[in-house]
Design a protein around this motif. Structure first.
Motif, short mmCIF file in Angstrom:
data_model
loop_
_atom_site.label_atom_id
_atom_site.label_comp_id
_atom_site.label_asym_id
_atom_site.label_seq_id
_atom_site.Cartn_x
_atom_site.Cartn_y
_atom_site.Cartn_z
N GLU A 27 0.84 -1.18 0.00
CA GLU A 27 0.00 0.00 0.00
C GLU A 27 0.88 1.25 0.00
O GLU A 27 2.01 1.24 0.47
CB GLU A 27 -0.89 0.00 1.25
CG GLU A 27 -1.93 -1.12 1.26
CD GLU A 27 -2.95 -0.98 0.14
OE1 GLU A 27 -3.29 0.17 -0.22
OE2 GLU A 27 -3.39 -2.01 -0.38
N GLY A 29 2.53 4.59 1.12
CA GLY A 29 2.87 5.10 2.44
C GLY A 29 4.28 5.64 2.43
O GLY A 29 5.07 5.33 1.53
N ASP A 148 3.91 10.61 1.22
CA ASP A 148 4.75 9.75 0.37
C ASP A 148 4.90 10.30 -1.05
O ASP A 148 5.11 9.54 -1.99
CB ASP A 148 4.18 8.34 0.32
CG ASP A 148 2.82 8.28 -0.36
OD1 ASP A 148 2.19 9.34 -0.50
OD2 ASP A 148 2.39 7.18 -0.75
#
Length: 272
Positions: A27, A29, A148
């Motif tokens: 995911e 991040g 990010d």
């Protein structure tokens, strides 16, 4: 649909694949700091797929109180310039604080100047672009800036990924108004690269933009799907950057930029 014009460096680097091993993609991040960046002067070349030298460049980094100042500059043989500067912090995770890009000259379809400054989870931007024979366009405003977003930071990010790990991050694509795009970084099979006359182990990463279902379908329809980028990082002992293959602008040719080592001066003649 207007094409995304600059994001290499940003490498300039959008996501959602499965790993080559068959595992699920990570995911999005922020990337954890495993190796702190410091004072750096890297020497670079930019070449075509045929091996022709297009530009020579430098990666310049200094550590300041406000963060690490990292500048990537390519000076082309035809007089073109690609000048990208990012300031980032490295407290536990990497965080982009500001971003600047200036490009222009015969090697680019348009001149562009970009500035982005983080204010918490927002970025204040200004983008000025001009194609030959047209008036300059300027876009200003604010854009969501997740923790990010890593324009101009893919060399540092790839060096800090754990061995065998994939990661999903974001970049801003400038059209000229900035658009947030995901990029998936996935390791491939182990390879080797030459360092002088010896071979060293490297990890090959694929950097894949993900445009989303609707945007991706439109991009494919109009021939604007951005290609994957490929990067190589030395993985033995301390990580080191080797090379990246990819265009510097959307729709541009695939170019390779890689490190080169300065050579010592000629030895003095005997007896001198």
């Amino acid at each position: 649909m207007r094409s995304a014009r600059a994001w290499l460096g940003s490498l300039v680097l959008a996501a959602g694949l499965f790993l080559a091993s068959g595992g699920a993609a990570a995911e999005a991040g922020p990337v954890a700091v495993r190796y702190h960046e410091g004072v750096t002067h890297g020497f670079l070349t930019l070449r075509s797929t045929a091996g022709d030298l297009l530009a020579e460049g430098d990666l310049l980094q200094v550590v300041r109180a406000e963060g690490v100042d990292s500048r990537l500059v390519f000076r082309f043989r035809d007089g073109s310039l690609y000048d990208e500067t990012v300031v980032f912090s490295q407290s536990k995770v990497f965080t982009l604080l500001s971003y600047r890009l200036r490009q222009g000259g015969p090697s680019f379809p348009e001149e562009m100047e970009v500035s982005v400054d983080r204010e918490r989870d927002q970025g204040r931007y200004k983008v000025t672009s001009r194609r030959a024979g047209r008036e300059a366009e300027t876009a200003t405003g604010e854009v969501a800036l997740p923790p990010d977003v890593y324009n101009g930071m893919f060399i540092m990010i790839l060096k800090n990924l754990p061995k065998g790990a994939a990661e999903t991050v974001h970049v801003l694509a400038f059209t000229p108004k900035p658009t947030l795009i995901q990029v998936e970084l996935t390791p491939q099979a182990a390879e080797t690269a030459l360092a002088g006359e010896r071979r060293v182990p490297v990890t090959h990463y694929v950097l894949k933009p993900k445009l989303g279902l609707v945007r991706g379908a439109l991009a494919a329809l109009f021939g604007k799907t951005p290609p994957d980028y490929h990067g190589w990082i030395v993985t033995a002992d301390v990580p080191a950057f080797v090379a990246i293959d990819g265009p510097l602008y959307t729709g541009g040719p695939i170019w390779r930029f890689e490190t080169v080592s300065p050579r010592g001066p000629a030895r003095p003649a005997a007896g001198r």
